[in-house]
Scaffold this motif. Structure first.
Motif, PDB file in Angstrom:
ATOM      1  N   VAL A  40       0.868  -1.186   0.000  1.00 55.27           N
ATOM      2  CA  VAL A  40       0.000   0.000   0.000  1.00 55.27           C
ATOM      3  C   VAL A  40       0.905   1.237   0.000  1.00 55.27           C
ATOM      4  CG1 VAL A  40      -1.765   1.282   1.273  1.00 55.27           C
ATOM      5  CG2 VAL A  40      -1.810  -1.230   1.252  1.00 55.27           C
ATOM      6  N   PRO A  41       0.819   2.097  -1.023  1.00 54.38           N
ATOM      7  CA  PRO A  41       1.786   3.187  -1.154  1.00 54.38           C
ATOM      8  C   PRO A  41       1.734   4.227  -0.044  1.00 54.38           C
ATOM      9  CG  PRO A  41       0.269   3.150  -3.039  1.00 54.38           C
ATOM     10  CD  PRO A  41      -0.093   2.005  -2.157  1.00 54.38           C
ATOM     11  N   MET A  42       0.551   4.446   0.532  1.00 54.59           N
ATOM     12  CA  MET A  42       0.425   5.440   1.606  1.00 54.59           C
ATOM     13  C   MET A  42      -0.473   4.892   2.708  1.00 54.59           C
ATOM     14  SD  MET A  42      -0.058   9.090  -0.343  1.00 54.59           S
ATOM     15  CE  MET A  42      -0.133   8.858  -2.121  1.00 54.59           C
ATOM     16  N   TYR A  43       0.021   5.003   3.935  1.00 48.73           N
ATOM     17  CA  TYR A  43      -0.752   4.612   5.115  1.00 48.73           C
ATOM     18  C   TYR A  43      -0.807   5.820   6.045  1.00 48.73           C
ATOM     19  CZ  TYR A  43      -1.852   2.292   9.584  1.00 48.73           C
ATOM     20  OH  TYR A  43      -2.422   1.939  10.775  1.00 48.73           O
ATOM     21  N   LEU A  44      -2.018   6.287   6.299  1.00 52.96           N
ATOM     22  CA  LEU A  44      -2.219   7.424   7.186  1.00 52.96           C
ATOM     23  C   LEU A  44      -2.739   6.909   8.522  1.00 52.96           C
ATOM     24  CD1 LEU A  44      -2.410  10.455   7.821  1.00 52.96           C
ATOM     25  CD2 LEU A  44      -4.673  10.444   6.723  1.00 52.96           C
ATOM     26  N   LEU A  45      -1.943   7.102   9.560  1.00 52.31           N
ATOM     27  CA  LEU A  45      -2.304   6.675  10.907  1.00 52.31           C
ATOM     28  C   LEU A  45      -2.627   7.920  11.728  1.00 52.31           C
ATOM     29  CD1 LEU A  45      -2.521   4.533  13.156  1.00 52.31           C
ATOM     30  CD2 LEU A  45      -0.068   4.891  13.572  1.00 52.31           C
ATOM     31  N   ILE A  46      -3.854   8.003  12.196  1.00 53.47           N
ATOM     32  CA  ILE A  46      -4.283   9.114  13.037  1.00 53.47           C
ATOM     33  C   ILE A  46      -4.460   8.563  14.442  1.00 53.47           C
ATOM     34  CG2 ILE A  46      -6.030  10.888  13.400  1.00 53.47           C
ATOM     35  CD1 ILE A  46      -6.549  10.804  10.384  1.00 53.47           C
ATOM     36  N   ASP A  47      -3.526   8.938  15.313  1.00 52.91           N
ATOM     37  CA  ASP A  47      -3.389   8.276  16.614  1.00 52.91           C
ATOM     38  C   ASP A  47      -3.632   9.280  17.739  1.00 52.91           C
ATOM     39  OD1 ASP A  47      -2.747   6.695  18.748  1.00 52.91           O
ATOM     40  OD2 ASP A  47      -0.798   6.051  17.968  1.00 52.91           O
ATOM     41  N   ARG A  48      -4.841   9.267  18.255  1.00 56.39           N
ATOM     42  CA  ARG A  48      -5.183  10.164  19.364  1.00 56.39           C
ATOM     43  C   ARG A  48      -4.520   9.736  20.675  1.00 56.39           C
ATOM     44  NH1 ARG A  48     -10.990   9.906  20.407  1.00 56.39           N
ATOM     45  NH2 ARG A  48     -10.887   7.796  19.568  1.00 56.39           N
ATOM     46  N   PHE A  49      -3.987   8.507  20.724  1.00 58.46           N
ATOM     47  CA  PHE A  49      -3.471   7.956  21.972  1.00 58.46           C
ATOM     48  C   PHE A  49      -1.959   7.769  21.949  1.00 58.46           C
ATOM     49  CE2 PHE A  49      -7.803   6.544  21.156  1.00 58.46           C
ATOM     50  CZ  PHE A  49      -8.451   7.084  22.263  1.00 58.46           C
ATOM     51  N   ASP A  50      -1.283   8.403  20.994  1.00 58.86           N
ATOM     52  CA  ASP A  50       0.173   8.338  20.933  1.00 58.86           C
ATOM     53  C   ASP A  50       0.758   8.890  22.237  1.00 58.86           C
ATOM     54  OD1 ASP A  50       2.987   9.202  20.309  1.00 58.86           O
ATOM     55  OD2 ASP A  50       2.444   8.492  18.300  1.00 58.86           O
ATOM     56  N   THR A  51       1.801   8.244  22.772  1.00 58.14           N
ATOM     57  CA  THR A  51       2.388   8.675  24.038  1.00 58.14           C
ATOM     58  C   THR A  51       3.020  10.061  23.925  1.00 58.14           C
ATOM     59  OG1 THR A  51       4.434   7.511  23.474  1.00 58.14           O
ATOM     60  CG2 THR A  51       2.823   6.327  24.825  1.00 58.14           C
ATOM     61  N   ARG A  52       3.323  10.503  22.697  1.00 60.02           N
ATOM     62  CA  ARG A  52       3.888  11.838  22.488  1.00 60.02           C
ATOM     63  C   ARG A  52       2.798  12.908  22.420  1.00 60.02           C
ATOM     64  NH1 ARG A  52       6.713  10.400  16.938  1.00 60.02           N
ATOM     65  NH2 ARG A  52       4.661   9.369  16.781  1.00 60.02           N
ATOM     66  N   GLY A  53       1.554  12.495  22.470  1.00 58.78           N
ATOM     67  CA  GLY A  53       0.424  13.376  22.237  1.00 58.78           C
ATOM     68  C   GLY A  53      -0.244  12.982  20.938  1.00 58.78           C
ATOM     69  N   ALA A  54      -1.441  13.478  20.701  1.00 61.19           N
ATOM     70  CA  ALA A  54      -2.192  13.100  19.500  1.00 61.19           C
ATOM     71  C   ALA A  54      -1.393  13.451  18.253  1.00 61.19           C
ATOM     72  CB  ALA A  54      -3.544  13.803  19.492  1.00 61.19           C
ATOM     73  N   MET A  55      -1.246  12.453  17.341  1.00 68.95           N
ATOM     74  CA  MET A  55      -0.397  12.608  16.160  1.00 68.95           C
ATOM     75  C   MET A  55      -1.108  12.071  14.927  1.00 68.95           C
ATOM     76  SD  MET A  55       2.653  13.714  17.304  1.00 68.95           S
ATOM     77  CE  MET A  55       3.849  13.209  16.087  1.00 68.95           C
ATOM     78  N   ALA A  56      -0.794  12.670  13.790  1.00 67.43           N
ATOM     79  CA  ALA A  56      -1.177  12.127  12.482  1.00 67.43           C
ATOM     80  C   ALA A  56       0.116  11.857  11.721  1.00 67.43           C
ATOM     81  CB  ALA A  56      -2.058  13.106  11.721  1.00 67.43           C
ATOM     82  N   THR A  57       0.266  10.625  11.217  1.00 64.47           N
ATOM     83  CA  THR A  57       1.510  10.252  10.544  1.00 64.47           C
ATOM     84  C   THR A  57       1.191   9.644   9.192  1.00 64.47           C
ATOM     85  OG1 THR A  57       2.545   9.754  12.683  1.00 64.47           O
ATOM     86  CG2 THR A  57       3.642   8.915  10.707  1.00 64.47           C
ATOM     87  N   LEU A  58       1.837  10.175   8.158  1.00 66.25           N
ATOM     88  CA  LEU A  58       1.712   9.613   6.825  1.00 66.25           C
ATOM     89  C   LEU A  58       2.966   8.793   6.529  1.00 66.25           C
ATOM     90  CD1 LEU A  58       0.121   9.437   4.147  1.00 66.25           C
ATOM     91  CD2 LEU A  58       1.514  11.376   3.353  1.00 66.25           C
ATOM     92  N   PHE A  59       2.761   7.494   6.291  1.00 64.57           N
ATOM     93  CA  PHE A  59       3.849   6.592   5.932  1.00 64.57           C
ATOM     94  C   PHE A  59       3.825   6.373   4.422  1.00 64.57           C
ATOM     95  CE2 PHE A  59       2.601   5.449  10.268  1.00 64.57           C
ATOM     96  CZ  PHE A  59       3.823   5.506  10.927  1.00 64.57           C
ATOM     97  N   THR A  60       4.983   6.434   3.786  1.00 58.81           N
ATOM     98  CA  THR A  60       5.073   6.252   2.334  1.00 58.81           C
ATOM     99  C   THR A  60       6.266   5.378   1.987  1.00 58.81           C
ATOM    100  OG1 THR A  60       6.341   8.317   2.129  1.00 58.81           O
ATOM    101  CG2 THR A  60       3.966   8.471   1.787  1.00 58.81           C
ATOM    102  N   GLU A  61       6.250   4.862   0.758  1.00 58.35           N
ATOM    103  CA  GLU A  61       7.296   4.009   0.203  1.00 58.35           C
ATOM    104  C   GLU A  61       7.445   2.700   0.991  1.00 58.35           C
ATOM    105  OE1 GLU A  61      10.936   5.693  -1.202  1.00 58.35           O
ATOM    106  OE2 GLU A  61      10.084   7.719  -1.269  1.00 58.35           O
ATOM    107  N   PRO A  62       6.507   1.781   0.783  1.00 59.72           N
ATOM    108  CA  PRO A  62       6.535   0.514   1.518  1.00 59.72           C
ATOM    109  C   PRO A  62       7.689  -0.387   1.087  1.00 59.72           C
ATOM    110  CG  PRO A  62       4.833   0.482  -0.173  1.00 59.72           C
ATOM    111  CD  PRO A  62       5.373   1.883  -0.145  1.00 59.72           C
ATOM    112  N   ASN A  63       8.186  -1.165   2.039  1.00 56.24           N
ATOM    113  CA  ASN A  63       9.205  -2.189   1.812  1.00 56.24           C
ATOM    114  C   ASN A  63       8.582  -3.566   1.978  1.00 56.24           C
ATOM    115  OD1 ASN A  63      11.662  -0.632   1.458  1.00 56.24           O
ATOM    116  ND2 ASN A  63      11.476  -0.088   3.625  1.00 56.24           N
ATOM    117  N   GLU A  64       9.160  -4.560   1.298  1.00 54.10           N
ATOM    118  CA  GLU A  64       8.666  -5.933   1.428  1.00 54.10           C
ATOM    119  C   GLU A  64       8.906  -6.500   2.815  1.00 54.10           C
ATOM    120  OE1 GLU A  64      10.225  -8.381  -1.657  1.00 54.10           O
ATOM    121  OE2 GLU A  64       9.169  -7.307  -3.257  1.00 54.10           O
TER     122      GLU A  64
END
Length: 201
Positions: free
Chosen positions: A144-168
């Motif tokens: 999947v080329p892009m994974y958007l994780l919206i994490d209200r419970f991240d220990t660093r505080g609420a975060m939105a992270t876009l992951f790109t360029e998947p590896n096998e």
């Protein structure tokens, strides 16, 4: 998530996955719940909190602003992670509408996760770790080329992270984390910016 409903030692015509998929197709899942297949088990996922749904709705509205006509956003679409024989029902899946149109209308079979352009997961308190680890690795393995994780419970505080360029190997080469309150740019074909200050915490 609830306890597993089906163990993988029960098989149909030899393959545990075939049995689990057939069982998944036949489940009568309560309204608002989702059934997923993970590590040889069928799990029931309860309806999410209203804030969870509110975030998904705001992401969907923003994505629609520049979405190409050939793409569509799906809210309750099962996706099969073929390398791991897993089936997830993400909060949002963006993929070409022609693939959905061509799907067999007589079955409720999941779509191939590899055909998704973007998958969005919004964490709930009970499943945040799965979204951060299991699903992160699964979507990367599926390509999947892009994974958007919206994490209200991240220990660093609420975060939105876009992951790109998947590896096998089940990782993404790049990540773009932003705390709630800062904008997050989504690249083409979406070409939009998420305003995370609109997200309820």
């Amino acid at each position: 998530m609830t306890a597993a409903m089906v163990e993988n030692d029960r098989t149909s015509e030899g393959r545990p996955w075939d049995y689990l998929l057939q069982t998944w197709r036949e489940l009568d899942v309560p309204e608002g719940w989702r059934a997923e297949i993970d590590e040889g088990q069928i799990l029931l996922v309860p309806p999410p909190h209203a804030h969870h749904n509110g975030i998904a709705a705001k992401v969907q509205r923003r994505l629609y602003r520049n979405l190409p006509d050939e793409l569509e956003i799906y809210q309750t679409l099962g996706v099969h992670v073929a390398p791991l024989d897993r089936l997830y029902v993400p909060d949002l899946v963006i993929m070409p509408s022609e693939l959905i149109d061509a799907a067999d209308s007589e079955t409720s079979d999941p779509m191939d996760a590899a055909d998704a352009l973007l998958i969005v997961e919004v964490t709930s308190k009970g499943n945040a770790r799965d979204d951060r680890t299991k699903k992160y690795r699964a979507y990367a393995r599926a390509g999947v080329p892009m994974y958007l994780l919206i994490d209200r419970f991240d220990t660093r505080g609420a975060m939105a992270t876009l992951f790109t360029e998947p590896n096998e190997d089940g990782t993404y080469k790049h990540s773009d984390p932003v705390p709630f309150g800062k904008p997050l740019a989504l690249p083409e074909p979406f070409g939009t910016t998420l305003l995370t200050d609109e997200f309820p915490v």
